[in-house]
Design a protein around this motif. Sequence first.
Motif, PDB file in Angstrom:
ATOM      1  N   PRO A  23       8.192   8.297  13.615  1.00 56.06           N
ATOM      2  CA  PRO A  23       7.348   7.607  14.599  1.00 56.06           C
ATOM      3  C   PRO A  23       6.086   8.375  14.953  1.00 56.06           C
ATOM      4  N   GLU A  24       6.144   9.695  14.881  1.00 50.95           N
ATOM      5  CA  GLU A  24       4.958  10.492  15.205  1.00 50.95           C
ATOM      6  C   GLU A  24       3.844  10.271  14.197  1.00 50.95           C
ATOM      7  N   ALA A  25       4.189   9.789  12.997  1.00 56.24           N
ATOM      8  CA  ALA A  25       3.204   9.501  11.951  1.00 56.24           C
ATOM      9  C   ALA A  25       3.162   8.005  11.650  1.00 56.24           C
ATOM     10  N   PHE A  26       3.561   7.191  12.619  1.00 57.07           N
ATOM     11  CA  PHE A  26       3.621   5.736  12.441  1.00 57.07           C
ATOM     12  C   PHE A  26       4.404   5.364  11.176  1.00 57.07           C
ATOM     13  N   ASN A  27       5.477   6.133  10.958  1.00 52.82           N
ATOM     14  CA  ASN A  27       6.405   5.893   9.845  1.00 52.82           C
ATOM     15  C   ASN A  27       5.700   5.893   8.481  1.00 52.82           C
ATOM     16  N   ALA A  28       4.721   6.789   8.342  1.00 52.79           N
ATOM     17  CA  ALA A  28       3.995   6.911   7.082  1.00 52.79           C
ATOM     18  C   ALA A  28       4.939   7.315   5.952  1.00 52.79           C
ATOM     19  N   LEU A  29       4.600   6.862   4.754  1.00 49.71           N
ATOM     20  CA  LEU A  29       5.443   7.095   3.579  1.00 49.71           C
ATOM     21  C   LEU A  29       4.979   8.337   2.835  1.00 49.71           C
ATOM     22  N   LEU A  69      -1.785  10.177   4.567  1.00 51.24           N
ATOM     23  CA  LEU A  69      -3.113  10.632   4.144  1.00 51.24           C
ATOM     24  C   LEU A  69      -3.212  12.150   4.103  1.00 51.24           C
ATOM     25  N   LYS A  70      -2.383  12.828   4.877  1.00 52.09           N
ATOM     26  CA  LYS A  70      -2.404  14.294   4.838  1.00 52.09           C
ATOM     27  C   LYS A  70      -1.981  14.808   3.468  1.00 52.09           C
ATOM     28  N   GLU A  71      -1.101  14.068   2.797  1.00 52.61           N
ATOM     29  CA  GLU A  71      -0.690  14.453   1.446  1.00 52.61           C
ATOM     30  C   GLU A  71      -1.770  14.138   0.425  1.00 52.61           C
ATOM     31  N   LEU A  72      -2.531  13.062   0.651  1.00 52.18           N
ATOM     32  CA  LEU A  72      -3.537  12.638  -0.322  1.00 52.18           C
ATOM     33  C   LEU A  72      -4.825  13.445  -0.230  1.00 52.18           C
ATOM     34  N   ALA A  73      -5.124  13.968   0.938  1.00 57.76           N
ATOM     35  CA  ALA A  73      -6.391  14.680   1.143  1.00 57.76           C
ATOM     36  C   ALA A  73      -6.522  15.859   0.177  1.00 57.76           C
ATOM     37  N   GLY A  74      -7.637  15.886  -0.545  1.00 55.66           N
ATOM     38  CA  GLY A  74      -7.917  16.993  -1.454  1.00 55.66           C
ATOM     39  C   GLY A  74      -7.129  16.972  -2.741  1.00 55.66           C
ATOM     40  N   MET A  75      -6.383  15.906  -3.006  1.00 52.55           N
ATOM     41  CA  MET A  75      -5.556  15.832  -4.209  1.00 52.55           C
ATOM     42  C   MET A  75      -6.424  15.632  -5.452  1.00 52.55           C
ATOM     43  N   ASP A  78      -5.456  14.259 -11.460  1.00 55.12           N
ATOM     44  CA  ASP A  78      -4.200  14.341 -12.204  1.00 55.12           C
ATOM     45  C   ASP A  78      -2.995  14.274 -11.268  1.00 55.12           C
ATOM     46  N   ARG A  79      -3.084  15.001 -10.171  1.00 62.46           N
ATOM     47  CA  ARG A  79      -1.969  14.985  -9.212  1.00 62.46           C
ATOM     48  C   ARG A  79      -1.839  13.604  -8.568  1.00 62.46           C
ATOM     49  N   ALA A  80      -2.981  12.972  -8.280  1.00 62.35           N
ATOM     50  CA  ALA A  80      -2.957  11.640  -7.685  1.00 62.35           C
ATOM     51  C   ALA A  80      -2.332  10.631  -8.641  1.00 62.35           C
ATOM     52  N   HIS A  81      -2.597  10.787  -9.926  1.00 63.44           N
ATOM     53  CA  HIS A  81      -2.007   9.879 -10.915  1.00 63.44           C
ATOM     54  C   HIS A  81      -0.488   9.973 -10.878  1.00 63.44           C
ATOM     55  N   GLU A  82       0.027  11.201 -10.819  1.00 64.63           N
ATOM     56  CA  GLU A  82       1.483  11.397 -10.746  1.00 64.63           C
ATOM     57  C   GLU A  82       2.046  10.806  -9.459  1.00 64.63           C
TER      58      GLU A  82
END
Length: 270
Positions: A23-29, A69-75, A78-82
């Motif tokens: 809930p603190e991250a609006f149930n982000a995946l 989005l914290k996981e996606l930032a700066g990715m 190649d890593r984003a493709h995976e």
Amino acid sequence: MTAPEALVIECVGPVTTLTINRPEAFNALNAGVLAELRQAVLEAEADPAVRAVVVTGTGDKAFSAGADLKELAGMTTDRAHETMRSGQRVMRDIERAAVPVIAAVNGVALGGGFELVLASTFSVLSTRASLGLPESGLGLIPGYGGTQRLPRAVGAQTAAHLMLTGARLNADRAYQLGLTPVPPVAPEDLLATAVAMAEKIAAQGPLAVRSILTALEAGRGALLDTGLQLETGLAALAIGGAESDEGINAFLERRPAVFADPATAPEETA
């Protein structure tokens, strides 16, 4: 202090409820939640005692606000493709599961959250639900299947408008577009409504339910004649099986059918 579970799993009779609990991250995946979701659905699919799965989010604000989005930032690319391929596999496994997956949408379902709704067998929406794919406003595009499933659900022009503008759908508009098969329900009734639907499915012939899901999955990209050929084979197996004996006899005797657990039912012979 032990960190709370990111995915809460509750099994009551034949229905398993999966609650995204961030809930603190609006149930982000994030990657962890996606992996747990996939594993939980695969385990439910493999367990003949489980007849239906309900997926929802903690609280009344968010089903899931989408990818973390914290996981996606700066990715890197190649890593984003995976990462995108991994998320797509999760959604695909949910979509083609042999056990129905019902999304109980209790609040916003944005980005990956909306893509999870689209991958589910069907959804039930709270009147507070709000759905959208806002990625273009972040310089992104949907990556967990949204560009493919949304046009199939609502048509190319409506899907293009939603994705290109980032517009949100309220629950009533989503119902009008056919994104949910039932009118939106009051927030306090949402989970009970979804579970009641799951229990209704659980009372049907379990082999019949799995065969219907198999036919639906196979027919997604198949020519009509190919799909009809598959349907013929599955329907014939159903007619010749013990499950239909019970269902038809129960109907003729005006009593509720009591279907055997597929794990304990005797093997069918040709």
